[in-house]
Write a protein that holds these residues in place. Structure first.
Motif, PDB file in Angstrom:
ATOM      1  N   VAL A 111     -18.354  28.603  14.814  1.00 11.31           N
ATOM      2  CA  VAL A 111     -17.671  28.291  13.562  1.00 11.31           C
ATOM      3  C   VAL A 111     -16.164  28.256  13.776  1.00 11.31           C
ATOM      4  O   VAL A 111     -15.464  27.387  13.250  1.00 11.31           O
ATOM      5  N   LYS A 112     -15.679  29.170  14.571  1.00 13.44           N
ATOM      6  CA  LYS A 112     -14.238  29.264  14.807  1.00 13.44           C
ATOM      7  C   LYS A 112     -13.712  28.131  15.696  1.00 13.44           C
ATOM      8  O   LYS A 112     -12.628  27.594  15.475  1.00 13.44           O
ATOM      9  N   TYR A 113     -14.507  27.737  16.719  1.00 15.65           N
ATOM     10  CA  TYR A 113     -14.017  26.779  17.717  1.00 15.65           C
ATOM     11  C   TYR A 113     -14.778  25.443  17.708  1.00 15.65           C
ATOM     12  O   TYR A 113     -14.727  24.709  18.692  1.00 15.65           O
ATOM     13  N   ARG A 114     -15.454  25.097  16.630  1.00 17.82           N
ATOM     14  CA  ARG A 114     -16.298  23.891  16.643  1.00 17.82           C
ATOM     15  C   ARG A 114     -15.513  22.602  16.856  1.00 17.82           C
ATOM     16  O   ARG A 114     -16.068  21.614  17.315  1.00 17.82           O
ATOM     17  N   THR A 115     -14.248  22.578  16.515  1.00 18.77           N
ATOM     18  CA  THR A 115     -13.453  21.359  16.712  1.00 18.77           C
ATOM     19  C   THR A 115     -12.666  21.371  18.015  1.00 18.77           C
ATOM     20  O   THR A 115     -11.921  20.426  18.283  1.00 18.77           O
ATOM     21  N   HIS A 116     -12.856  22.390  18.810  1.00 18.56           N
ATOM     22  CA  HIS A 116     -12.159  22.466  20.097  1.00 18.56           C
ATOM     23  C   HIS A 116     -12.703  21.378  21.024  1.00 18.56           C
ATOM     24  O   HIS A 116     -13.916  21.139  21.085  1.00 18.56           O
ATOM     25  N   PRO A 117     -11.849  20.687  21.764  1.00 18.26           N
ATOM     26  CA  PRO A 117     -12.311  19.597  22.637  1.00 18.26           C
ATOM     27  C   PRO A 117     -13.364  20.026  23.668  1.00 18.26           C
ATOM     28  O   PRO A 117     -14.275  19.255  23.985  1.00 18.26           O
ATOM     29  N   LEU A 118     -13.271  21.240  24.172  1.00 14.13           N
ATOM     30  CA  LEU A 118     -14.249  21.709  25.152  1.00 14.13           C
ATOM     31  C   LEU A 118     -15.634  21.848  24.518  1.00 14.13           C
ATOM     32  O   LEU A 118     -16.644  21.420  25.106  1.00 14.13           O
ATOM     33  N   VAL A 119     -15.695  22.389  23.317  1.00 13.58           N
ATOM     34  CA  VAL A 119     -16.970  22.545  22.613  1.00 13.58           C
ATOM     35  C   VAL A 119     -17.558  21.178  22.280  1.00 13.58           C
ATOM     36  O   VAL A 119     -18.756  20.932  22.465  1.00 13.58           O
ATOM     37  N   GLU A 120     -16.732  20.263  21.820  1.00 10.99           N
ATOM     38  CA  GLU A 120     -17.200  18.911  21.524  1.00 10.99           C
ATOM     39  C   GLU A 120     -17.699  18.217  22.793  1.00 10.99           C
ATOM     40  O   GLU A 120     -18.704  17.497  22.761  1.00 10.99           O
ATOM     41  N   SER A 121     -17.050  18.444  23.919  1.00  8.63           N
ATOM     42  CA  SER A 121     -17.488  17.851  25.190  1.00  8.63           C
ATOM     43  C   SER A 121     -18.842  18.393  25.619  1.00  8.63           C
ATOM     44  O   SER A 121     -19.692  17.641  26.118  1.00  8.63           O
ATOM     45  N   VAL A 122     -19.059  19.686  25.429  1.00  7.02           N
ATOM     46  CA  VAL A 122     -20.346  20.282  25.784  1.00  7.02           C
ATOM     47  C   VAL A 122     -21.463  19.647  24.959  1.00  7.02           C
ATOM     48  O   VAL A 122     -22.511  19.267  25.485  1.00  7.02           O
TER      49      VAL A 122
END
Length: 193
Positions: A111-122
């Motif tokens: 929830v905290k990091y869902r828009t982080h590029p690394l999370v989106e890449s995963v």
């Protein structure tokens, strides 16, 4: 019998841990472990279990684990119905446990990091993996137990392929409800065989 229960727990925990993409993606993993590696079921029994798992309410991966846990204990020389029920409960618990633990741990961070590029890449990398696992499940089910063989029974093979193609066309292009397609395929199979 304790060794069998430990193997069931470990096998389904591992399937639950690495079964990205839901139940259909788990089918090929379950087949590899249950039929190929451990030999708890033969391919025909596994195909029957998948068919039953698709028709009963609930996720197919969990339903499959429940049925496989039951059948693997029942086929053991010391297997009783009470132990088989315990085996089905253990397999079901083991396949759900990794997701439960993962959701408890990851939910706050996601929830905290869902828009982080690394999370989106995963997540972008997981999408083709899921498609591959679902395609693998489809290929696992396209075997002689389901379709017959051109060499042994051409009538069964040709009629099975025709039913498959018609079911695919009906659900994908004509948008017939999948339950109606299942009923029609069952009637066609009853009439043809």
């Amino acid at each position: 019998m304790l060794v069998l229960f430990l193997q069931i727990f470990y096998t389904f925990f591992k399937i639950g841990l690495f079964g990205f993409g839901g139940g259909y993606a788990m089918i090929s993993m379950i087949q590899g472990e249950v039929v190929t590696k451990h030999g708890w079921l033969d391919p025909h029994e596994f195909t029957d279990i998948i068919a039953i798992s698709q028709m009963t309410p609930g996720p197919i991966g969990i339903n499959s684990a429940t049925y496989v846990g039951y059948m693997s204990v029942m086929q053991h020389p010391d297997g009783t119905m009470a132990l088989a029920v315990l085996g089905s409960a253990l397999a079901t618990f083991a396949v759900v446990l990794p997701s439960f633990i993962l959701m408890l741990t990851v939910t706050r961070m996601l929830v905290k990091y869902r828009t982080h590029p690394l999370v989106e890449s995963v997540f972008m990398g997981l999408r083709p993996t899921v498609v591959g696992l679902v395609a693998s499940a489809a290929l696992v089910l396209m075997n002689a137990d389901n379709f017959g063989s051109w060499d042994t029974d051409r009538y069964q093979f040709v009629s099975s392929v025709i039913i498959f193609i018609l079911a695919f066309v009906a659900t994908y292009w004509i948008k017939v409800h999948p339950i109606l397609v299942i009923v029609m395929a069952g009637v066609a199979g009853f009439v043809l065989y």
